[in-house]
Design a protein around this motif. Sequence first.
Motif, mmCIF file in Angstrom:
data_model
loop_
_atom_site.group_PDB
_atom_site.id
_atom_site.type_symbol
_atom_site.label_atom_id
_atom_site.label_comp_id
_atom_site.label_asym_id
_atom_site.label_seq_id
_atom_site.Cartn_x
_atom_site.Cartn_y
_atom_site.Cartn_z
ATOM 1 N N ALA A 31 0.829 -1.208 0.000
ATOM 2 C CA ALA A 31 0.000 0.000 0.000
ATOM 3 C C ALA A 31 0.861 1.256 0.000
ATOM 4 N N THR A 32 1.930 1.242 0.778
ATOM 5 C CA THR A 32 2.839 2.386 0.837
ATOM 6 C C THR A 32 3.496 2.625 -0.512
ATOM 7 N N ALA A 33 3.953 1.544 -1.150
ATOM 8 C CA ALA A 33 4.609 1.676 -2.447
ATOM 9 C C ALA A 33 3.668 2.253 -3.495
ATOM 10 N N LEU A 34 2.442 1.782 -3.516
ATOM 11 C CA LEU A 34 1.471 2.272 -4.496
ATOM 12 C C LEU A 34 1.115 3.729 -4.232
ATOM 13 N N ALA A 35 0.979 4.082 -2.951
ATOM 14 C CA ALA A 35 0.677 5.476 -2.611
ATOM 15 C C ALA A 35 1.829 6.390 -3.018
ATOM 16 N N GLU A 36 3.064 5.958 -2.777
ATOM 17 C CA GLU A 36 4.240 6.750 -3.169
ATOM 18 C C GLU A 36 4.281 6.970 -4.679
ATOM 19 N N ALA A 37 3.748 5.990 -5.437
ATOM 20 C CA ALA A 37 3.736 6.100 -6.902
ATOM 21 C C ALA A 37 2.559 6.929 -7.413
ATOM 22 N N GLY A 38 1.721 7.435 -6.481
ATOM 23 C CA GLY A 38 0.663 8.350 -6.870
ATOM 24 C C GLY A 38 -0.741 7.802 -6.797
ATOM 25 N N ALA A 39 -0.907 6.518 -6.446
ATOM 26 C CA ALA A 39 -2.239 5.930 -6.409
ATOM 27 C C ALA A 39 -3.014 6.394 -5.183
ATOM 28 N N ASP A 40 -4.316 6.391 -5.323
ATOM 29 C CA ASP A 40 -5.233 6.574 -4.195
ATOM 30 C C ASP A 40 -5.510 5.168 -3.673
ATOM 31 N N VAL A 41 -4.988 4.844 -2.495
ATOM 32 C CA VAL A 41 -4.952 3.464 -2.013
ATOM 33 C C VAL A 41 -6.006 3.218 -0.944
ATOM 34 N N THR A 42 -6.699 2.099 -1.079
ATOM 35 C CA THR A 42 -7.618 1.637 -0.037
ATOM 36 C C THR A 42 -6.992 0.443 0.662
ATOM 37 N N LEU A 43 -6.759 0.588 1.957
ATOM 38 C CA LEU A 43 -6.199 -0.485 2.766
ATOM 39 C C LEU A 43 -7.350 -1.303 3.333
ATOM 40 N N ALA A 44 -7.362 -2.604 3.067
ATOM 41 C CA ALA A 44 -8.448 -3.462 3.523
ATOM 42 C C ALA A 44 -7.910 -4.585 4.395
ATOM 43 N N ALA A 45 -8.609 -4.854 5.483
ATOM 44 C CA ALA A 45 -8.268 -5.963 6.378
ATOM 45 C C ALA A 45 -9.374 -6.107 7.403
ATOM 46 N N ARG A 46 -9.300 -7.174 8.210
ATOM 47 C CA ARG A 46 -10.299 -7.386 9.257
ATOM 48 C C ARG A 46 -10.084 -6.449 10.435
ATOM 49 N N SER A 47 -8.838 -6.054 10.659
ATOM 50 C CA SER A 47 -8.514 -5.225 11.822
ATOM 51 C C SER A 47 -8.657 -3.749 11.485
ATOM 52 N N SER A 48 -9.714 -3.127 11.986
ATOM 53 C CA SER A 48 -9.943 -1.708 11.704
ATOM 54 C C SER A 48 -8.820 -0.834 12.233
ATOM 55 N N ASP A 49 -8.351 -1.140 13.440
ATOM 56 C CA ASP A 49 -7.321 -0.302 14.062
ATOM 57 C C ASP A 49 -6.071 -0.230 13.194
ATOM 58 N N GLU A 50 -5.634 -1.368 12.685
ATOM 59 C CA GLU A 50 -4.391 -1.396 11.903
ATOM 60 C C GLU A 50 -4.527 -0.645 10.588
ATOM 61 N N ILE A 51 -5.608 -0.869 9.870
ATOM 62 C CA ILE A 51 -5.729 -0.210 8.567
ATOM 63 C C ILE A 51 -6.013 1.279 8.719
ATOM 64 N N GLU A 52 -6.742 1.653 9.755
ATOM 65 C CA GLU A 52 -6.955 3.081 10.006
ATOM 66 C C GLU A 52 -5.636 3.766 10.328
ATOM 67 N N ALA A 53 -4.802 3.099 11.133
ATOM 68 C CA ALA A 53 -3.505 3.673 11.479
ATOM 69 C C ALA A 53 -2.609 3.765 10.250
ATOM 70 N N GLY A 54 -2.636 2.730 9.414
ATOM 71 C CA GLY A 54 -1.828 2.753 8.200
ATOM 72 C C GLY A 54 -2.263 3.845 7.248
ATOM 73 N N ALA A 55 -3.581 3.973 7.059
ATOM 74 C CA ALA A 55 -4.099 5.011 6.161
ATOM 75 C C ALA A 55 -3.779 6.404 6.694
ATOM 76 N N GLU A 56 -3.891 6.574 7.999
ATOM 77 C CA GLU A 56 -3.591 7.872 8.597
ATOM 78 C C GLU A 56 -2.117 8.219 8.418
ATOM 79 N N ALA A 57 -1.236 7.245 8.606
ATOM 80 C CA ALA A 57 0.197 7.490 8.426
ATOM 81 C C ALA A 57 0.500 7.891 6.985
ATOM 82 N N LEU A 58 -0.156 7.253 6.033
ATOM 83 C CA LEU A 58 0.058 7.603 4.628
ATOM 84 C C LEU A 58 -0.455 9.002 4.328
ATOM 85 N N ARG A 59 -1.622 9.334 4.858
ATOM 86 C CA ARG A 59 -2.151 10.682 4.635
ATOM 87 C C ARG A 59 -1.256 11.742 5.274
#
Length: 255
Positions: A31-59
Motif C-alpha cells: 500500500a505504501t509503495a502504491l501510494a508513493e507512486a501516486g495511487a489513491d490506495v484503499t487499505l483493507a483488512a479485518r482489523s480496523s485499528d491497523e488499517i486506520e492507522a496505516g491510512a492515517e500514516a500515509l495521509r
Amino acid sequence: MTGLLRTPSFRLDGKRALVTGAGRGIGLAAATALAEAGADVTLAARSSDEIEAGAEALRAAGFRAGALRLDVTDLAETERLLASAGVFDVLVNNAGTNRPKPMREITAEDFDAVMDLNVRAAYFVARNVAGAMADAGVKGSIINVSSQMGHVGGVKRTLYCASKFALEGITKAMAIEFGPAGIRVNTLCPTFILTEMTRPFLADPAFRDMILSKIKLGRMGELEDLMGPVVFLASDASRLMTGSSLMVDGGWTAE
C-alpha cells in the motif's frame, strides 16, 4: 533529440488501488509503495485499528489513502462492500495465512483455514475486482500475492504449497479470460520475508540457516524488497506482462 523511445511510466497518478491484508507486513508495504507512486490506495483488512492507522500514516506523509474493514472470508459481505467501493485500477490480493506442519499433523481445520483464505477468498476477491474492471472498461492490473512455494516444495509446507500452486493456476487462467479486456493478472512470489508472521519460524537457528542456504543472495528478504516489484506490476512499466510470476526470491528457485 528526436526518435527516442520513452520508458512506460512507473507512476500511478489518478489510479485507485485496493490492497487486502493491508494492516501490516507485505500488505502495508505494498500500500505504501502504491501510494508513493501516486495511487489513491484503499487499505483493507479485518482489523480496523491497523488499517486506520496505516491510512492515517500515509495521509500524514502527503499521500492519498483510506481504510475499508473487510473480512475476505465472508464472501457475501465482501461482494457487497467491493461493489459499493467502486472500480479499482489495481488490486494487490495479499490476504493470506500459513500453518506449517508435517503433513501427518495437518488437521481438516488447518486445511480449511488455509485454503479458505489463500484460495477461496483470494479467488472471489480477484473475481469481483476484475469483473468490475471489465464492466467499466478499465484496463487494470491484478497482483495475486503468491510465494516461491507456489513453484517448489518445502519442508512442512504441503498445505501452503497446495494453496499457492492453486493461486498460480487461478492467475494463469484469469490472464487468459480477462486479457481481451486489457486486464493483466500476475503473481508476486516472495521468498521468506522478515514479517511478524515469519519471525517466529525464523527464531529457530537451524531453520534460519536452512533458509539462508537456499537464498543465493545470502540474506533474508525485507519488506522494501517487494515495494518496487509491486509498483512495476501495477504500472504501465509491465504493460505486456500477464499470466506471469515475478519471482522475488533471492535465487531460491534458480536450482
